[in-house]
Design a protein around this motif. Structure first.
Motif, mmCIF file in Angstrom:
data_model
loop_
_atom_site.group_PDB
_atom_site.id
_atom_site.type_symbol
_atom_site.label_atom_id
_atom_site.label_comp_id
_atom_site.label_asym_id
_atom_site.label_seq_id
_atom_site.Cartn_x
_atom_site.Cartn_y
_atom_site.Cartn_z
ATOM 1 N N LYS A 69 0.817 -1.209 0.000
ATOM 2 C CA LYS A 69 0.000 0.000 0.000
ATOM 3 C C LYS A 69 0.857 1.267 0.000
ATOM 4 C CE LYS A 69 -3.823 -2.301 0.100
ATOM 5 N NZ LYS A 69 -4.651 -2.366 -1.133
ATOM 6 N N ALA A 70 1.931 1.248 0.790
ATOM 7 C CA ALA A 70 2.779 2.435 0.896
ATOM 8 C C ALA A 70 4.202 2.096 0.467
ATOM 9 C CB ALA A 70 2.770 2.960 2.328
ATOM 10 N N PHE A 71 4.656 2.742 -0.595
ATOM 11 C CA PHE A 71 6.022 2.577 -1.099
ATOM 12 C C PHE A 71 6.861 3.766 -0.627
ATOM 13 C CE2 PHE A 71 3.412 0.166 -3.950
ATOM 14 C CZ PHE A 71 4.202 -0.813 -4.532
ATOM 15 N N ARG A 72 8.034 3.479 -0.102
ATOM 16 C CA ARG A 72 9.014 4.525 0.207
ATOM 17 C C ARG A 72 10.312 4.133 -0.485
ATOM 18 N NH1 ARG A 72 6.295 3.292 4.911
ATOM 19 N NH2 ARG A 72 5.231 5.002 5.998
ATOM 20 N N VAL A 73 10.801 4.997 -1.364
ATOM 21 C CA VAL A 73 11.993 4.675 -2.152
ATOM 22 C C VAL A 73 12.978 5.831 -2.056
ATOM 23 C CG1 VAL A 73 12.895 4.081 -4.425
ATOM 24 C CG2 VAL A 73 10.599 3.310 -3.764
ATOM 25 N N TYR A 74 14.217 5.494 -1.732
ATOM 26 C CA TYR A 74 15.306 6.470 -1.739
ATOM 27 C C TYR A 74 16.355 5.982 -2.734
ATOM 28 C CZ TYR A 74 19.824 8.467 -0.433
ATOM 29 O OH TYR A 74 21.054 9.072 -0.480
ATOM 30 N N GLU A 122 -2.383 2.678 -11.070
ATOM 31 C CA GLU A 122 -3.565 1.857 -10.801
ATOM 32 C C GLU A 122 -3.580 1.401 -9.348
ATOM 33 O OE1 GLU A 122 -3.314 -1.446 -13.430
ATOM 34 O OE2 GLU A 122 -3.243 -0.220 -15.252
ATOM 35 N N GLY A 123 -4.775 1.115 -8.856
ATOM 36 C CA GLY A 123 -4.886 0.530 -7.534
ATOM 37 C C GLY A 123 -4.774 1.546 -6.413
ATOM 38 N N ASN A 124 -4.871 1.048 -5.199
ATOM 39 C CA ASN A 124 -4.861 1.898 -4.014
ATOM 40 C C ASN A 124 -3.482 1.869 -3.371
ATOM 41 O OD1 ASN A 124 -5.729 3.488 -1.887
ATOM 42 N ND2 ASN A 124 -6.492 1.748 -0.700
ATOM 43 N N HIS A 125 -2.533 2.579 -3.993
ATOM 44 C CA HIS A 125 -1.161 2.620 -3.503
ATOM 45 C C HIS A 125 -0.750 4.076 -3.285
ATOM 46 C CE1 HIS A 125 -0.876 -1.547 -5.001
ATOM 47 N NE2 HIS A 125 -1.395 -1.080 -6.129
ATOM 48 N N ARG A 126 0.226 4.283 -2.406
ATOM 49 C CA ARG A 126 0.805 5.602 -2.179
ATOM 50 C C ARG A 126 2.309 5.504 -2.361
ATOM 51 N NH1 ARG A 126 -1.787 4.598 2.299
ATOM 52 N NH2 ARG A 126 0.072 4.883 3.597
ATOM 53 N N PHE A 127 2.887 6.526 -2.968
ATOM 54 C CA PHE A 127 4.302 6.484 -3.315
ATOM 55 C C PHE A 127 5.021 7.721 -2.795
ATOM 56 C CE2 PHE A 127 1.815 4.204 -6.403
ATOM 57 C CZ PHE A 127 2.499 3.011 -6.563
#
Length: 240
Positions: A69-74, A122-127
């Motif tokens: 659901k929640a992506f955190r990318v560094y 698409e979909g219920n994701h947060r970035f």
């Protein structure tokens, strides 16, 4: 106990809790359980992951991406994979394939990476995605490839579920530059090393990556300021 010590039988979660309790270290049980569950895949060499080419590796991330659901990318060195354009992916994977001597299935791998990136639309994701300013200026491919990639970043920034920040060269560093990593929800972190992918699931370690991400987020600029840095990088491109 002898079967556990000899490795004949892997420990169950209850076995680990009982052992930690007996050692008066119950607070470590969650980390030990996580390490036990992922021991085989905690440190995986790229040559193993890519032994049949790159396409299958790209496809293997799809279930993880779809359930997160929640992506955190560094990223300290390249544009994050979720935001890469086709030409940028092709140039990057070609370099990796040549360096590591993997089977050349670049066209199929590019298509697979672009397909898995559909989750950003698409979909219920947060970035939440953060890059060092250097990632905007490290040229992957030719000038045209980089120009297209930077233009794509400006487009993606307008997506409602995407937060994109750039850490400027001029930031007063309270957190040093480290390796690229991704955190999926608060359950798993993946770290990219030169020779291997590290999968982190121990809660205390995942919290360290979440803390690091929070520190980077404070250093980053967003919105108009981030757009200005992207536009400046694009303006300085010259044909190679």
């Amino acid at each position: 106990m002898s079967r556990l010590q000899s490795g004949t039988t892997p420990p169950s979660d209850d076995d680990i809790r009982a052992w930690c309790r007996a050692c008066e270290a119950e607070e470590q049980a969650a980390d030990v359980i996580a390490a036990s569950r992922t021991a085989e895949n905690a440190y995986v060499e790229w040559r193993r992951l890519q032994r049949t080419g790159m396409r299958r590796l790209q496809e293997s991330y799809v279930p993880l991406f779809e359930r997160t659901k929640a992506f955190r990318v560094y990223s300290s060195n390249v544009i994050p994979g979720l935001l890469q354009t086709g030409p940028y992916v092709a140039a990057l994977l070609s370099s990796i394939s040549e360096f590591r001597g993997t089977r050349n299935d670049i066209a199929e791998a590019v298509a697979a990476r672009l397909e898995r990136s559909r989750v950003i639309r698409e979909g219920n994701h947060r970035f939440s995605l953060l890059v060092e300013e250097a990632a905007l200026r490290h040229r992957v491919g030719d000038a045209g490839t980089m120009a297209g990639q930077l233009e794509h970043l400006l487009t993606v920034m307008s997506y409602p579920r995407v937060s994109f920040g750039v850490i400027p060269f001029s930031s007063d560093r309270r957190m040093w530059v480290i390796e690229t990593f991704s955190v999926y929800d608060e359950e798993q972190a993946q770290v990219e090393l030169l020779t291997a992918q590290v999968n982190v699931t121990a809660p205390t370690e995942v919290r360290q990556y979440l803390k690091a991400f929070g520190e980077y987020a404070k250093l980053a600029v967003y919105g108009a300021d981030a757009r200005a840095l992207i536009s400046a990088a694009a303006a300085e491109l010259e044909p190679a």
